[in-house]
Scaffold this motif. Structure first.
Motif, short mmCIF file in Angstrom:
data_model
loop_
_atom_site.label_atom_id
_atom_site.label_comp_id
_atom_site.label_asym_id
_atom_site.label_seq_id
_atom_site.Cartn_x
_atom_site.Cartn_y
_atom_site.Cartn_z
N UNK A 23 0.84 -1.21 0.00
CA UNK A 23 0.00 0.00 0.00
C UNK A 23 0.87 1.25 0.00
N UNK A 24 1.92 1.26 0.78
CA UNK A 24 2.83 2.41 0.82
C UNK A 24 3.56 2.58 -0.50
N UNK A 25 4.02 1.51 -1.09
CA UNK A 25 4.72 1.58 -2.39
C UNK A 25 3.78 2.07 -3.49
N UNK A 26 2.51 1.69 -3.42
CA UNK A 26 1.54 2.17 -4.41
C UNK A 26 1.43 3.70 -4.31
N UNK A 27 1.42 4.22 -3.11
CA UNK A 27 1.35 5.68 -2.93
C UNK A 27 2.59 6.35 -3.53
N UNK A 28 3.75 5.70 -3.39
CA UNK A 28 5.00 6.26 -3.92
C UNK A 28 5.02 6.22 -5.45
N UNK A 29 4.64 5.10 -6.05
CA UNK A 29 4.72 5.00 -7.52
C UNK A 29 3.67 5.88 -8.19
#
Length: 83
Positions: A23-29
């Motif tokens: 979920x955090x990586x999705x926000x970053x990408x």
């Protein structure tokens, strides 16, 4: 013709224990793809649900491709909203 606002929902199945990382990586990408995103850890058949808003399908495609290749993501389903 200008691109329209497009909304998509991406549902992801993750490796066990990786849902918060994904979920955090999705926000970053999302920032890299130039889209707006809300990503949540959810319970049920899927582990993460993300709402993506972009000014065209190309940006949606780019964001979804980036999400699908994230470490910990096993499978995704993408739903394009009809408004």
């Amino acid at each position: 013709m200008a691109d329209e606002r497009v909304v998509a929902f991406v549902l992801a199945v993750t490796e066990i224990g990786k849902e918060y990382d994904v979920a955090e990586k999705i926000r970053e990408v999302a920032k890299q793809a130039g889209v707006d995103v809300e990503a949540y850890v959810v319970y049920g058949e899927y582990d993460v649900a993300a709402k993506i808003v972009a000014d065209g399908l190309r940006k949606i495609d780019r964001a979804v491709t980036m999400i699908r290749t994230l470490p910990g993501v096993l499978r995704t389903v993408t739903l394009i909203a009809a408004e």
